[in-house]
Scaffold this active site. Structure first.
Site, short mmCIF file in Angstrom:
data_model
loop_
_atom_site.label_atom_id
_atom_site.label_comp_id
_atom_site.label_asym_id
_atom_site.label_seq_id
_atom_site.Cartn_x
_atom_site.Cartn_y
_atom_site.Cartn_z
CB ALA A 125 -0.93 0.00 1.20
CD GLU A 128 -0.90 8.69 1.08
OE1 GLU A 128 -0.31 8.15 2.03
OE2 GLU A 128 -1.14 9.91 1.02
N PRO A 129 -4.71 8.83 -2.84
CG PRO A 129 -6.86 8.72 -1.92
CD PRO A 129 -5.43 8.42 -1.61
N GLY A 130 -4.18 11.57 -3.36
CA GLY A 130 -3.63 12.86 -3.75
C GLY A 130 -2.16 12.84 -4.10
CD GLU A 243 6.21 -2.34 -8.28
OE1 GLU A 243 5.05 -1.92 -8.44
OE2 GLU A 243 6.96 -1.93 -7.37
NE ARG A 244 9.55 1.45 -12.36
CZ ARG A 244 10.11 2.54 -11.89
NH1 ARG A 244 11.43 2.69 -11.93
NH2 ARG A 244 9.36 3.51 -11.38
CD GLN A 337 -8.63 -3.41 -37.16
OE1 GLN A 337 -8.80 -3.00 -36.02
NE2 GLN A 337 -9.32 -2.98 -38.21
CG LEU A 338 -5.13 -9.61 -37.86
CD1 LEU A 338 -3.87 -10.43 -37.66
CD2 LEU A 338 -5.37 -9.34 -39.35
#
Length: 380
Positions: A125, A128-130, A243-244, A337-338
């Site tokens: 975690a 955050e929202p901001g 992580e990446r 698309q195919l």
């Protein structure tokens, strides 16, 4: 092209994982997409088979392996089976290093056996929202009170947020110290003051829960501090390369699977008295996609070898995430698309793959952030 990353032990593990996903995940996957997450039984079954704690020491119920390549196989086989199991990757690839590298012997004895068995599901975690990707701007506060921290604040975009039993929580322990004021706490989710918010309704990744979390005068024991107080920013950035890399593995495997399923589709789909696969445009499009996938695999495998040696740099991790996630978007779009109109119908795997692909260019650092890291590395 032939890959040289894996030895016979890896391939035996791959065979076991493929059978497990075919027998125990694929038949239940539609239900998981409806419910928003795999069921608890799946986690326990995966734990019993040794899939969740490959790197956990044997004395704590794990496999005792050091190689990340077993995690790679888990991700590749999930995509091969048409499964988006990002919650498992968060548990094994993203959260596990914190529990392995930053914990005391007492903490390991408390948490590692449950993480290995699937009894405890983990989450990280941070957002955050901001604040979004700006970790230094987080406002969730932890105030020391005797042998506890009192935590207040909220988090958003938390994978495994609805199911997690152990949450690695990034908090501000010293708001005036900038990045040196960030610490990591492990929160047991039955702690009073811990609340799960709504499940966020995403356009894709329907079997992967994403939730909001909030904390109101939540008392977390000081004994649950990960590492040193004030060192959280360094810990978070240290694990970003893996992580990446994990996201790149998933994107690359998803692109390869999209090509495979599209080849199968165009070989049996009839139009104008012949198969769609017989059209020159179809051949050209899939030839280009197959070449893209091979290029991505070569870059990814080089990065994996560097990671195994402990030599993967943040800039190189950014390059492989940027390339493989952008590749996934291009390839899945061309494959859809195919399929014609059927490509827009969710009962077809390519439609789900299209929806699942979009977020990979956003989370764990957007493509724009990856370019910024790479530009700095080349002296710009």
């Amino acid at each position: 092209m032939h890959r040289t990353l894996f030895d016979s032990d890896h391939e035996d593990f791959r065979s076991m994982v493929r059978r497990f996903f075919a027998d125990r995940a694929v038949p239940r996957y539609d239900k998981w997409m409806e419910e928003g997450h795999p069921d608890r039984e799946f986690w326990l079954e995966a734990g019993a088979l040794g899939l969740l704690g490959v790197q956990i020491p044997e004395e704590h119920g794990g496999g005792g392996e050091s190689s990340f390549l077993y995690n790679v196989i888990l991700t590749e086989e999930a995509q091969h089976a048409g499964l988006a199991l990002g919650g498992v990757r968060v548990h094994t690839d993203i959260c596990m290093p914190y529990f392995l590298e930053l914990t005391t012997p007492e903490q390991q004895a408390r948490w590692l056996p449950k993480l290995a068995s699937g009894e405890a599901i983990s989450a990280l975690a941070m957002s955050e929202p901001g604040a979004g990707s700006d970790v230094k701007a987080m406002s969730t506060r932890a105030v020391r009170d005797g042998d506890h921290y009192v935590v207040n604040g909220s988090k958003t975009f938390i994978t495994n947020g609805l199911m997690a039993d152990l949450v690695i929580l990034a908090v501000k322990t010293d708001p005036g110290a900038g990045r040196k004021g960030i610490s990591l706490l492990v929160v047991e989710t039955d702690t009073p003051g811990f609340e799960r918010g709504r499940r966020l309704d995403k356009i894709g990744l329907k079997s992967q829960d994403l939730a909001e979390l909030s904390f109101s005068d939540m008392r977390v024991p000081v004994a649950n501090l990960l590492g040193e107080e004030g060192s959280g920013f360094g810990y978070l950035t240290r694990n970003l390369a893996q992580e990446r890399l994990s996201i790149a593995v998933n994107s690359q495997a998803a692109a390869a699977r999209a090509v495979e399923t599209t080849v199968e589709y165009v070989m049996q789909r009839q139009a104008f008295g012949t198969t769609v696969g017989s059209f020159q445009n179809t051949k050209f499009e899939l030839a280009a996609c197959a070449t893209d996938v091979e290029a991505g695999q070569s870059l990814l495998d080089r990065a994996l070898l560097a990671h195994e040696k402990g030599e993967l740099t943040p800039a190189d991790a950014a390059k492989v995430k940027l390339f493989c996630t952008e590749l996934q978007g291009r390839v899945v779009d061309r494959c859809l698309q195919l399929h014609g109109g059927y490509g827009y119908i969710l009962e077809y795997p390519i439609a789900r793959a299209y929806a699942d692909a979009r977020v990979t260019r956003i989370y764990a650092g957007s493509s724009e952030i990856m370019k910024t890291i790479i530009a700095k590395d080349i002296g710009l």
